[in-house]
Write a protein that holds these residues in place. Structure first.
Motif, short mmCIF file in Angstrom:
data_model
loop_
_atom_site.label_atom_id
_atom_site.label_comp_id
_atom_site.label_asym_id
_atom_site.label_seq_id
_atom_site.Cartn_x
_atom_site.Cartn_y
_atom_site.Cartn_z
N PHE A 14 42.87 54.41 -3.72
CA PHE A 14 41.96 55.15 -4.57
C PHE A 14 41.37 54.22 -5.74
O PHE A 14 40.25 53.80 -5.76
CB PHE A 14 42.46 56.42 -5.37
N ILE A 15 42.46 53.57 -6.32
CA ILE A 15 42.05 52.48 -7.36
C ILE A 15 40.90 51.39 -6.74
O ILE A 15 39.90 51.33 -7.55
CB ILE A 15 43.01 52.02 -8.13
N LEU A 16 41.55 50.73 -5.69
CA LEU A 16 40.80 49.60 -5.36
C LEU A 16 39.36 50.21 -4.78
O LEU A 16 38.49 49.56 -4.63
CB LEU A 16 41.35 49.01 -4.02
N SER A 17 39.39 51.25 -4.05
CA SER A 17 38.14 51.82 -3.25
C SER A 17 37.09 52.10 -4.48
O SER A 17 35.72 51.67 -4.35
CB SER A 17 38.28 52.97 -2.63
N ILE A 18 37.52 52.92 -5.62
CA ILE A 18 36.61 53.00 -6.62
C ILE A 18 35.86 51.72 -7.28
O ILE A 18 34.88 51.35 -7.53
CB ILE A 18 37.22 53.84 -8.00
N TYR A 19 36.87 50.62 -7.26
CA TYR A 19 36.47 49.52 -8.10
C TYR A 19 35.34 48.57 -7.11
O TYR A 19 34.43 48.34 -7.42
CB TYR A 19 37.63 48.46 -8.39
N TRP A 20 35.78 48.55 -5.73
CA TRP A 20 34.95 47.90 -4.80
C TRP A 20 33.55 48.39 -4.56
O TRP A 20 32.49 47.89 -4.58
CB TRP A 20 35.55 48.04 -3.47
N LEU A 21 33.51 49.94 -4.66
CA LEU A 21 32.34 50.52 -4.60
C LEU A 21 31.47 50.40 -5.77
O LEU A 21 30.35 50.24 -5.59
CB LEU A 21 32.55 52.17 -4.29
N LEU A 22 31.85 50.29 -6.95
CA LEU A 22 31.38 50.19 -8.19
C LEU A 22 30.57 48.96 -8.20
O LEU A 22 29.59 48.57 -8.70
CB LEU A 22 32.47 50.46 -9.20
N ALA A 23 31.50 47.56 -7.78
CA ALA A 23 31.03 46.56 -7.64
C ALA A 23 29.91 46.25 -6.84
O ALA A 23 28.99 45.66 -7.14
CB ALA A 23 32.22 45.48 -7.58
N TRP A 24 30.04 46.92 -5.76
CA TRP A 24 29.15 46.67 -4.34
C TRP A 24 27.90 47.25 -5.09
O TRP A 24 26.60 46.65 -4.64
CB TRP A 24 29.60 47.53 -3.39
N VAL A 25 27.70 48.51 -5.87
CA VAL A 25 26.42 49.19 -6.34
C VAL A 25 25.98 48.25 -7.39
O VAL A 25 24.75 47.98 -7.46
CB VAL A 25 26.81 50.46 -6.69
N ALA A 179 33.45 35.70 -6.95
CA ALA A 179 31.97 36.07 -7.43
C ALA A 179 31.88 37.59 -7.84
O ALA A 179 31.42 38.11 -8.81
CB ALA A 179 31.29 35.25 -6.60
N VAL A 180 32.32 38.27 -6.89
CA VAL A 180 32.12 39.74 -7.13
C VAL A 180 32.91 40.31 -8.19
O VAL A 180 32.69 41.19 -9.09
CB VAL A 180 32.83 40.40 -5.86
N ASN A 181 34.02 39.64 -8.33
CA ASN A 181 35.14 40.16 -9.56
C ASN A 181 34.34 39.86 -10.86
O ASN A 181 33.78 40.77 -11.86
CB ASN A 181 36.28 39.54 -9.67
N TYR A 182 33.89 38.47 -11.31
CA TYR A 182 33.45 38.06 -12.50
C TYR A 182 31.90 38.40 -12.67
O TYR A 182 31.79 38.74 -13.75
CB TYR A 182 33.77 36.73 -12.84
N ILE A 183 31.27 38.53 -11.85
CA ILE A 183 29.85 38.92 -11.71
C ILE A 183 29.72 40.53 -12.17
O ILE A 183 29.07 41.02 -13.07
CB ILE A 183 28.75 38.86 -10.58
#
Length: 364
Positions: A14-25, A179-183
């Motif tokens: 759940f935690i990783l999915s929320i973060y990845w989806l938020l970063a994606w958007v 890059a996904v992280n810091y951007i």
């Protein structure tokens, strides 16, 4: 006990999915802001025995489509004829700064950067490594057009060139995730790092805060520690897109790459506590995910459910990989994501653990 591991698996998913989806958007919908004013720029390149790379980079930099810029090459104790090459490279935009000795009180690269900053005639400084190349003739313009009066930092993206072999595939995958992280974190109001291969900031910001004074003894961190210390929501801008991208020469051997990542990880212990906790949570969730998945697979017969959870993770990661790399300007190979994902968690866990107890690393 099985229920505990089920809860850990679902919680980490759940935690990783929320973060990845938020970063994606955040990344894929981002539009880089621009100013109409063209601003003078000083491009700074630190070089230690980088003659061949400078012969490639300097013509590209000097041919940039920007009306007002200079290129400063800081020759850091090179013994490969860099000095003679710079003397012969006559150009009104080009300036050479020579470093003859290392000082005990400050790391060599930080000293070289400091001399480059002091030699710059312009307020906006743009950094690139000697083994990098801009992806377009509009790189300077793209990286500096978002500088408003309130902007102190602009974070860009830098990838590694394509090559054959699994090492190159992994380097490019790991670089994309970084890059996904810091951007995305910067877009969310928490800039915690940047990369010196594509980073811009104000000369006055550097000098007024005494540059690298707080961590001048640390090897590395000339980019991410400066951003971590001084950047915040209101003074930081990000730039994404093919025209703003730079490419660097990737390591050819695992041993060289390990030393590079060890240096990067060793610097992160000097981050702000908040950032260490957030990064630690992310890495912990990844580790707990795989541990709980393997334990449940070996202790239960819930194979369809576990397979569904794993498929869900990889679908998100594959799409994150595909769409963010496309937005950044260099589409990655998504079909290798499942293998790279497993390897990445193991590699980061091992290298990060070693970095915690490593006291001394080298730049060059």
């Amino acid at each position: 006990m099985i229920e505990v591991f089920q809860a850990i698996l679902l919680g980490s998913t759940f935690i990783l999915s929320i973060y990845w989806l938020l970063a994606w958007v955040k990344i894929t919908t981002y539009q880089t802001s621009q100013t109409s004013e063209v601003q003078p720029v000083s491009v700074i390149v630190c070089a230690h025995n980088e003659l061949n790379n400078l012969k490639t980079l300097l013509p590209i930099l000097l041919d940039q489509n920007h009306p007002d810029f200079e290129v400063i090459v800081v020759d850091d104790r090179s013994d490969d004829d860099t000095y003679d090459y710079m003397l012969e490279a006559q150009n009104d935009r080009l300036k050479n700064v020579r470093v003859d000795q290392v000082h005990d009180h400050i790391n060599a690269k930080k000293y070289a950067i400091t001399l480059g900053v002091k030699a710059a005639k312009n307020e906006i400084l743009l950094f690139i490594d000697a083994d990098c190349t801009p992806n377009s003739s509009g790189w300077i313009q793209q990286m500096t057009q978002g500088f408003l009066p309130s902007t102190d930092f602009t974070l860009g993206v830098s990838f590694y060139s394509r090559a054959k072999g699994f090492l190159n595939q992994y380097i490019r995958y790991e670089t994309l995730l970084t890059a996904v992280n810091y951007i995305s974190w910067a877009q969310l109001g928490n800039p915690y790092m940047g990369v010196g291969r594509n980073l811009a900031y104000r000369k006055s910001t550097f000098l007024e805060n005494k540059g690298f004074n707080k961590y001048q003894h640390v090897t590395g961190g000339d980019d991410d520690l400066l951003v971590n210390q001084l950047a915040h929501k209101k003074n930081t801008h990000v730039v994404v897109g093919a025209a703003s991208l730079t490419f660097s020469v990737p390591k050819q051997k695992w041993s060289s790459y390990f030393k590079q990542k060890l240096r990067h990880f060793s610097v992160s212990k000097y981050y702000k506590t908040k950032d260490k906790l957030l990064l630690g949570l992310q890495n912990l969730c990844n580790l707990l995910y795989w541990l709980s998945l393997f334990i449940l697979a070996s202790q239960t017969n819930l194979y369809e459910i576990l397979g569904g959870v794993l498929l869900f993770r990889w679908v998100i990661l594959i799409n994150l990989n595909y769409f963010t790399s496309k937005k950044f300007g260099d589409r990655m190979n998504s079909w290798l994501v499942p293998i790279l994902d497993i390897f990445h968690v193991a590699y980061v866990t091992i290298t990060g653990s070693i970095a915690i107890f490593t006291k001394k690393v080298q730049w060059k």
